[in-house]
Design an enzyme around this catalytic site. Structure first.
Site, PDB file in Angstrom:
ATOM      1  N   PRO A   9       0.863  -1.342  -0.071  1.00  0.00           N
ATOM      2  CA  PRO A   9      -0.037  -0.005   0.000  1.00  0.00           C
ATOM      3  C   PRO A   9       0.650   1.262  -0.076  1.00  0.00           C
ATOM      4  O   PRO A   9       1.614   1.338   0.570  1.00  0.00           O
ATOM      5  CB  PRO A   9      -0.825  -0.156   1.313  1.00  0.00           C
ATOM      6  CG  PRO A   9      -0.169  -1.102   2.180  1.00  0.00           C
ATOM      7  CD  PRO A   9       0.353  -2.118   1.236  1.00  0.00           C
ATOM      8  N   ASN A  10       0.319   2.345  -0.543  1.00  0.00           N
ATOM      9  CA  ASN A  10       0.912   3.505  -0.709  1.00  0.00           C
ATOM     10  C   ASN A  10       2.297   3.747  -1.868  1.00  0.00           C
ATOM     11  O   ASN A  10       2.543   4.950  -1.873  1.00  0.00           O
ATOM     12  CB  ASN A  10       1.019   4.482   0.655  1.00  0.00           C
ATOM     13  CG  ASN A  10      -0.190   4.279   1.092  1.00  0.00           C
ATOM     14  OD1 ASN A  10      -1.227   4.767   0.781  1.00  0.00           O
ATOM     15  ND2 ASN A  10      -0.235   3.777   2.509  1.00  0.00           N
ATOM     16  N   ARG A  17       4.286  10.810  -1.923  1.00  0.00           N
ATOM     17  CA  ARG A  17       4.130  10.909  -0.558  1.00  0.00           C
ATOM     18  C   ARG A  17       5.572  11.066   0.186  1.00  0.00           C
ATOM     19  O   ARG A  17       6.613  10.301   0.003  1.00  0.00           O
ATOM     20  CB  ARG A  17       3.800   9.417  -0.218  1.00  0.00           C
ATOM     21  CG  ARG A  17       4.824   8.258  -0.454  1.00  0.00           C
ATOM     22  CD  ARG A  17       4.209   6.754   0.001  1.00  0.00           C
ATOM     23  NE  ARG A  17       3.934   6.463   1.291  1.00  0.00           N
ATOM     24  CZ  ARG A  17       4.260   5.159   1.781  1.00  0.00           C
ATOM     25  NH1 ARG A  17       4.772   4.221   1.302  1.00  0.00           N
ATOM     26  NH2 ARG A  17       3.989   5.056   3.095  1.00  0.00           N
ATOM     27  N   TYR A  22      11.033   8.878   1.069  1.00  0.00           N
ATOM     28  CA  TYR A  22      10.901   7.865   0.109  1.00  0.00           C
ATOM     29  C   TYR A  22      11.326   8.309  -1.117  1.00  0.00           C
ATOM     30  O   TYR A  22      11.446   7.733  -2.367  1.00  0.00           O
ATOM     31  CB  TYR A  22       9.500   7.349   0.018  1.00  0.00           C
ATOM     32  CG  TYR A  22       8.821   6.871   1.179  1.00  0.00           C
ATOM     33  CD1 TYR A  22       9.435   5.538   1.418  1.00  0.00           C
ATOM     34  CD2 TYR A  22       7.674   7.362   1.875  1.00  0.00           C
ATOM     35  CE1 TYR A  22       9.129   5.069   2.969  1.00  0.00           C
ATOM     36  CE2 TYR A  22       7.228   6.626   3.192  1.00  0.00           C
ATOM     37  CZ  TYR A  22       7.811   5.622   3.516  1.00  0.00           C
ATOM     38  OH  TYR A  22       7.478   5.121   4.695  1.00  0.00           O
ATOM     39  N   ASN A  73       7.813  -5.850  -1.266  1.00  0.00           N
ATOM     40  CA  ASN A  73       8.059  -4.695  -0.324  1.00  0.00           C
ATOM     41  C   ASN A  73       6.485  -4.388   0.208  1.00  0.00           C
ATOM     42  O   ASN A  73       5.776  -3.954  -0.482  1.00  0.00           O
ATOM     43  CB  ASN A  73       8.345  -3.457  -1.065  1.00  0.00           C
ATOM     44  CG  ASN A  73       8.541  -2.202   0.170  1.00  0.00           C
ATOM     45  OD1 ASN A  73       8.019  -2.254   1.223  1.00  0.00           O
ATOM     46  ND2 ASN A  73       8.829  -0.970  -0.539  1.00  0.00           N
ATOM     47  N   ALA A  76       3.140  -0.970   4.880  1.00  0.00           N
ATOM     48  CA  ALA A  76       2.647  -0.964   6.012  1.00  0.00           C
ATOM     49  C   ALA A  76       2.470  -2.565   6.358  1.00  0.00           C
ATOM     50  O   ALA A  76       2.604  -2.719   7.624  1.00  0.00           O
ATOM     51  CB  ALA A  76       1.665  -0.084   6.185  1.00  0.00           C
ATOM     52  N   GLU A  97      12.978  -9.390   0.861  1.00  0.00           N
ATOM     53  CA  GLU A  97      12.317  -8.547   1.242  1.00  0.00           C
ATOM     54  C   GLU A  97      12.902  -7.075   1.020  1.00  0.00           C
ATOM     55  O   GLU A  97      14.217  -6.980   1.235  1.00  0.00           O
ATOM     56  CB  GLU A  97      12.235  -8.258   2.922  1.00  0.00           C
ATOM     57  CG  GLU A  97      11.292  -7.197   3.679  1.00  0.00           C
ATOM     58  CD  GLU A  97      11.531  -7.408   5.038  1.00  0.00           C
ATOM     59  OE1 GLU A  97      12.145  -8.009   5.618  1.00  0.00           O
ATOM     60  OE2 GLU A  97      10.597  -6.850   5.697  1.00  0.00           O
ATOM     61  N   HIS A  99      12.729  -2.688   1.586  1.00  0.00           N
ATOM     62  CA  HIS A  99      12.096  -1.399   2.016  1.00  0.00           C
ATOM     63  C   HIS A  99      13.057  -0.127   1.621  1.00  0.00           C
ATOM     64  O   HIS A  99      14.214  -0.321   1.524  1.00  0.00           O
ATOM     65  CB  HIS A  99      12.303  -1.344   3.719  1.00  0.00           C
ATOM     66  CG  HIS A  99      11.342  -2.470   3.888  1.00  0.00           C
ATOM     67  ND1 HIS A  99       9.899  -2.334   4.044  1.00  0.00           N
ATOM     68  CD2 HIS A  99      11.579  -3.529   4.517  1.00  0.00           C
ATOM     69  CE1 HIS A  99       9.622  -3.540   4.442  1.00  0.00           C
ATOM     70  NE2 HIS A  99      10.237  -4.413   4.744  1.00  0.00           N
ATOM     71  N   ARG A 106      13.702   3.715  12.347  1.00  0.00           N
ATOM     72  CA  ARG A 106      12.421   4.516  12.497  1.00  0.00           C
ATOM     73  C   ARG A 106      11.471   4.265  13.676  1.00  0.00           C
ATOM     74  O   ARG A 106      12.157   4.066  14.683  1.00  0.00           O
ATOM     75  CB  ARG A 106      11.706   4.445  11.160  1.00  0.00           C
ATOM     76  CG  ARG A 106      12.419   4.989   9.782  1.00  0.00           C
ATOM     77  CD  ARG A 106      11.579   4.897   8.584  1.00  0.00           C
ATOM     78  NE  ARG A 106      10.609   5.439   8.521  1.00  0.00           N
ATOM     79  CZ  ARG A 106       9.294   5.431   7.523  1.00  0.00           C
ATOM     80  NH1 ARG A 106       9.643   4.664   6.564  1.00  0.00           N
ATOM     81  NH2 ARG A 106       8.466   6.219   7.629  1.00  0.00           N
TER      82      ARG A 106
HETATM   83  C1  DQA Z   1       8.469   0.782   3.532  1.00  0.00           C
HETATM   84  C2  DQA Z   1       8.318   0.934   5.314  1.00  0.00           C
HETATM   85  C3  DQA Z   1       6.960   0.894   5.785  1.00  0.00           C
HETATM   86  O1  DQA Z   1       7.379   1.192   7.233  1.00  0.00           O
HETATM   87  C4  DQA Z   1       5.892   1.952   5.184  1.00  0.00           C
HETATM   88  O2  DQA Z   1       4.854   1.485   5.828  1.00  0.00           O
HETATM   89  C5  DQA Z   1       6.093   1.998   3.753  1.00  0.00           C
HETATM   90  C6  DQA Z   1       7.087   1.772   3.056  1.00  0.00           C
HETATM   91  C7  DQA Z   1       9.715   1.202   2.939  1.00  0.00           C
HETATM   92  O3  DQA Z   1       9.658   1.052   1.561  1.00  0.00           O
HETATM   93  O4  DQA Z   1      10.441   1.954   3.442  1.00  0.00           O
HETATM   94  O5  DQA Z   1       4.880   2.247   3.287  1.00  0.00           O
HETATM   95  O6  DQA Z   1       8.068  -0.514   3.347  1.00  0.00           O
END
Ligand code: DQA
Length: 144
Positions: A9-10, A17, A22, A73, A76, A97, A99, A106
């Site tokens: 998501p997002n 964002r 990011y 990835n 959240a 994985e 990120h 964080r």
């Molecule tokens: C994320 C890190 C997560 O904590 C966050 O909720 C994201 C992006 C990252 O790519 O740094 O949406 O996965």
């Protein structure tokens, strides 16, 4: 060799964002980087993004017998989804994985990664480069 790249998501709002976390590059530019990297590495790739946990579980299940490796990835859902962890374990497709940000440095609630428990490796805090590293790592891992 074929990979499935899953973004949660997002991540479709990259560039808009929280650019201080990011970056300013768009989701489309991430797709192009992943496709170019896979082409150069002679890997077939499908890229999937969803804002819905169940849809991500469905996509992981559908990958069975279809791909050799998964790069994920979960955004959240990383920190909440036992369903995604269980789906990765169920299909047992080698997974890495990624990120963009360094989740370990964080907020406390980002320190736990459920999906990561089913992954052979994590790349966090390298921005878009983390995807490139993950693709190269997974290729080598599968060739062993
Ligand atoms: C994320 C890190 C997560 O904590 C966050 O909720 C994201 C992006 C990252 O790519 O740094 O949406 O996965």
């Amino acid at each position: 060799m074929k990979f499935l790249v899953i973004n949660g998501p997002n991540l479709n709002l990259l560039g808009i964002r929280e650019p201080e976390i990011y970056g300013t590059y768009s989701y489309q530019s991430l797709i192009e980087l992943i496709e170019t990297t896979c082409r150069n590495e002679q890997i077939g790739v499908e890229i999937y993004q969803s804002n819905h946990e169940g849809a991500i579980v469905d996509r992981i299940q559908a990958a069975l017998g279809e791909v050799d490796g998964i790069i994920i990835n979960p955004a959240a859902y990383t920190h909440t989804s036992i369903a995604i962890l269980d789906a990765l374990k169920a299909v047992a497709i080698p997974a890495v994985e990624v990120h963009l940000s360094d989740i370990a440095s964080r907020e406390d609630f980002r320190k736990i990664s459920y999906a990561g428990m089913a992954c052979v490796k994590t790349f966090a805090g390298f921005g878009f480069d983390g995807y490139v590293e993950a693709i190269r790592f997974l290729k080598k891992h599968l060739q062993k």
